[in-house]
Design an enzyme around this catalytic site. Structure first.
Site, PDB file in Angstrom:
ATOM      1  N   SER A  11     -22.859  -0.907  30.326  1.00  0.00           N
ATOM      2  CA  SER A  11     -22.111  -2.162  30.500  1.00  0.00           C
ATOM      3  C   SER A  11     -21.944  -2.434  31.992  1.00  0.00           C
ATOM      4  O   SER A  11     -21.336  -1.632  32.711  1.00  0.00           O
ATOM      5  CB  SER A  11     -20.738  -2.050  29.836  1.00  0.00           C
ATOM      6  OG  SER A  11     -19.914  -3.091  30.313  1.00  0.00           O
ATOM      7  N   HIS A  34     -25.795  -4.155  28.522  1.00  0.00           N
ATOM      8  CA  HIS A  34     -24.630  -4.804  27.909  1.00  0.00           C
ATOM      9  C   HIS A  34     -23.922  -5.673  28.955  1.00  0.00           C
ATOM     10  O   HIS A  34     -23.569  -5.211  30.040  1.00  0.00           O
ATOM     11  CB  HIS A  34     -23.690  -3.719  27.395  1.00  0.00           C
ATOM     12  CG  HIS A  34     -22.534  -4.203  26.587  1.00  0.00           C
ATOM     13  ND1 HIS A  34     -22.627  -4.501  25.246  1.00  0.00           N
ATOM     14  CD2 HIS A  34     -21.240  -4.436  26.926  1.00  0.00           C
ATOM     15  CE1 HIS A  34     -21.443  -4.885  24.795  1.00  0.00           C
ATOM     16  NE2 HIS A  34     -20.588  -4.856  25.790  1.00  0.00           N
ATOM     17  N   ASP A  36     -20.695  -8.141  29.542  1.00  0.00           N
ATOM     18  CA  ASP A  36     -19.382  -8.539  29.009  1.00  0.00           C
ATOM     19  C   ASP A  36     -18.973  -9.896  29.570  1.00  0.00           C
ATOM     20  O   ASP A  36     -18.759 -10.038  30.773  1.00  0.00           O
ATOM     21  CB  ASP A  36     -18.337  -7.488  29.390  1.00  0.00           C
ATOM     22  CG  ASP A  36     -18.524  -6.206  28.602  1.00  0.00           C
ATOM     23  OD1 ASP A  36     -18.549  -6.278  27.364  1.00  0.00           O
ATOM     24  OD2 ASP A  36     -18.663  -5.142  29.228  1.00  0.00           O
ATOM     25  N   MET A  38     -16.096 -12.654  29.617  1.00  0.00           N
ATOM     26  CA  MET A  38     -14.652 -12.789  29.337  1.00  0.00           C
ATOM     27  C   MET A  38     -14.138 -14.092  29.930  1.00  0.00           C
ATOM     28  O   MET A  38     -14.561 -14.492  31.016  1.00  0.00           O
ATOM     29  CB  MET A  38     -13.886 -11.629  29.952  1.00  0.00           C
ATOM     30  CG  MET A  38     -14.399 -10.261  29.533  1.00  0.00           C
ATOM     31  SD  MET A  38     -13.329  -8.952  30.157  1.00  0.00           S
ATOM     32  CE  MET A  38     -14.291  -7.495  29.725  1.00  0.00           C
ATOM     33  N   HIS A  67     -22.010  -9.678  25.059  1.00  0.00           N
ATOM     34  CA  HIS A  67     -20.769  -9.517  24.297  1.00  0.00           C
ATOM     35  C   HIS A  67     -19.802 -10.621  24.718  1.00  0.00           C
ATOM     36  O   HIS A  67     -19.256 -10.594  25.824  1.00  0.00           O
ATOM     37  CB  HIS A  67     -20.219  -8.112  24.604  1.00  0.00           C
ATOM     38  CG  HIS A  67     -18.932  -7.784  23.936  1.00  0.00           C
ATOM     39  ND1 HIS A  67     -18.180  -6.677  24.274  1.00  0.00           N
ATOM     40  CD2 HIS A  67     -18.242  -8.402  22.935  1.00  0.00           C
ATOM     41  CE1 HIS A  67     -17.095  -6.629  23.526  1.00  0.00           C
ATOM     42  NE2 HIS A  67     -17.097  -7.670  22.713  1.00  0.00           N
ATOM     43  N   MET A  69     -16.517 -12.217  24.759  1.00  0.00           N
ATOM     44  CA  MET A  69     -15.075 -12.081  24.517  1.00  0.00           C
ATOM     45  C   MET A  69     -14.436 -13.379  24.975  1.00  0.00           C
ATOM     46  O   MET A  69     -13.715 -13.448  25.962  1.00  0.00           O
ATOM     47  CB  MET A  69     -14.534 -10.874  25.300  1.00  0.00           C
ATOM     48  CG  MET A  69     -14.901  -9.543  24.656  1.00  0.00           C
ATOM     49  SD  MET A  69     -14.809  -8.176  25.829  1.00  0.00           S
ATOM     50  CE  MET A  69     -16.390  -8.363  26.609  1.00  0.00           C
ATOM     51  N   MET A 138     -15.257  -2.254  18.076  1.00  0.00           N
ATOM     52  CA  MET A 138     -14.616  -1.991  19.374  1.00  0.00           C
ATOM     53  C   MET A 138     -13.803  -0.708  19.296  1.00  0.00           C
ATOM     54  O   MET A 138     -12.986  -0.524  18.391  1.00  0.00           O
ATOM     55  CB  MET A 138     -13.701  -3.147  19.780  1.00  0.00           C
ATOM     56  CG  MET A 138     -14.407  -4.429  20.194  1.00  0.00           C
ATOM     57  SD  MET A 138     -15.566  -4.242  21.580  1.00  0.00           S
ATOM     58  CE  MET A 138     -14.483  -3.675  22.902  1.00  0.00           C
ATOM     59  N   ASP A 176     -18.143   0.316  21.447  1.00  0.00           N
ATOM     60  CA  ASP A 176     -17.939  -0.144  22.824  1.00  0.00           C
ATOM     61  C   ASP A 176     -16.505   0.146  23.254  1.00  0.00           C
ATOM     62  O   ASP A 176     -15.557  -0.354  22.643  1.00  0.00           O
ATOM     63  CB  ASP A 176     -18.225  -1.655  22.867  1.00  0.00           C
ATOM     64  CG  ASP A 176     -18.049  -2.268  24.243  1.00  0.00           C
ATOM     65  OD1 ASP A 176     -17.872  -1.517  25.229  1.00  0.00           O
ATOM     66  OD2 ASP A 176     -18.097  -3.514  24.332  1.00  0.00           O
TER      67      ASP A 176
HETATM   68  C1  DX5 Z   1     -14.383  -3.821  27.287  1.00  0.00           C
HETATM   69  C2  DX5 Z   1     -15.862  -4.137  27.324  1.00  0.00           C
HETATM   70  C3  DX5 Z   1     -16.697  -2.933  27.462  1.00  0.00           C
HETATM   71  C4  DX5 Z   1     -16.463  -2.159  28.733  1.00  0.00           C
HETATM   72  C5  DX5 Z   1     -16.570  -0.711  28.390  1.00  0.00           C
HETATM   73  O1  DX5 Z   1     -13.686  -4.935  26.916  1.00  0.00           O
HETATM   74  O2  DX5 Z   1     -16.264  -4.817  26.150  1.00  0.00           O
HETATM   75  O3  DX5 Z   1     -18.076  -3.220  27.320  1.00  0.00           O
HETATM   76  O4  DX5 Z   1     -17.345  -2.468  29.780  1.00  0.00           O
HETATM   77  O5  DX5 Z   1     -16.223   0.038  29.484  1.00  0.00           O
HETATM   78  P1  DX5 Z   1     -15.978   1.617  29.364  1.00  0.00           P
HETATM   79  O6  DX5 Z   1     -17.263   2.215  28.866  1.00  0.00           O
HETATM   80  O7  DX5 Z   1     -15.663   2.006  30.780  1.00  0.00           O
HETATM   81  O8  DX5 Z   1     -14.829   1.822  28.435  1.00  0.00           O
HETATM   82 ZN    ZN Z   2     -18.467  -5.008  25.783  1.00  0.00          ZN
END
Ligand code: DX5
Ligand code: ZN
Length: 226
Positions: A11, A34, A36, A38, A67, A69, A138, A176
């Site tokens: 990620s 990956h 993220d 947000m 992903h 969010m 998650m 994740d």
């Molecule tokens: C959290 C993200 C993850 C995050 C995981 O909301 O969706 O993808 O990057 O990070 P680690 O592996 O450090 O928990």
């Molecule tokens: Zn993620």
């Protein structure tokens, strides 16, 4: 993508954003990348949008595991698909018309994923299994990297894998949040096929070694069934 499970998806949330190209090149042996997304609304943090996904797509051959969010993901599906997403994962908590959203993603030629927060029961996706190519369980509350895995989610991973195995075209089971080389074997034993890892990869000085450690952790005897 013919590598045996578990696949590892670093990620980029934990990468150095000022050197993103180099960071991504350093994880070239991963299975997916990956990303993220947000929005500061669905989760209390802001990250990147389709522009960065497009830029990553131009510099890496890795399939982009995007992903989302974000609230109202339907508004942005076309843009992320055009930017080069291979997987687009939406949150069940953000989608009042989840089946329609998943079908829309597939119609864009992208693999459709559905994510569940730790507090969200598997029952919420009961009627959309056939519309999903990936189920993201998650293992932390989304929003930030570097959190601790929520142990209570393990039975949900196990159940998700059992249910997916009954389908003609089983969706992939991804986890994740809080994934480390130390807990990878338990996650894979529970049924995870894709391990997302941010800080465990980008927090390590040697990214190749970190990927290998996650794979090895997830491939221990009893943990390698696919
Ligand atoms: C959290 C993200 C993850 C995050 C995981 O909301 O969706 O993808 O990057 O990070 P680690 O592996 O450090 O928990
Ligand atoms: Zn993620």
């Amino acid at each position: 993508m013919t590598r045996p499970f578990p696949w590892v998806a670093p990620s980029i949330l934990s990468a150095d954003f000022a050197r993103l190209g180099e960071e991504v090149a350093a994880v070239g042996e991963a299975d997916l990348l990956h990303v993220d997304v947000m929005d500061g609304h669905f989760v209390p943090n802001l990250t990147v949008g389709p522009g960065v996904v497009g830029a990553l797509h131009r510099v890496t051959p890795l399939p982009l595991d995007v992903h989302l969010m974000i609230s109202e993901p339907d508004r942005y599906l076309e843009e992320f698909a055009a930017a080069g997403a291979a997987f687009l994962t939406v949150h069940v908590e953000a989608c009042p018309h989840l089946h329609r959203t998943l079908e829309h993603i597939r119609a864009l030629g992208v693999k459709a994923g559905v994510a569940l927060n730790p507090a969200t029961p598997l029952e919420t996706i009961r009627y959309v299994w056939e519309a999903a190519d990936l189920v993201l369980v998650m293992t932390v509350n989304p929003g930030f990297g570097g959190q601790r895995l929520v142990e209570a989610v393990l039975p949900k991973i196990r159940r998700a894998r059992r249910l997916s195995g009954r389908l003609r075209q089983p969706p992939l089971i991804e986890v994740d949040g809080g994934v480390t080389a130390a807990n990878a074997s338990r996650l894979v034993e529970a049924g995870a096929q894709i391990l997302v890892a941010g800080s465990a990869v980008f927090g390590a000085a040697d990214r190749r070694a970190a990927l290998a450690a996650l794979r090895a952790g997830g491939s221990r005897p009893g943990g390698s069934r696919t």
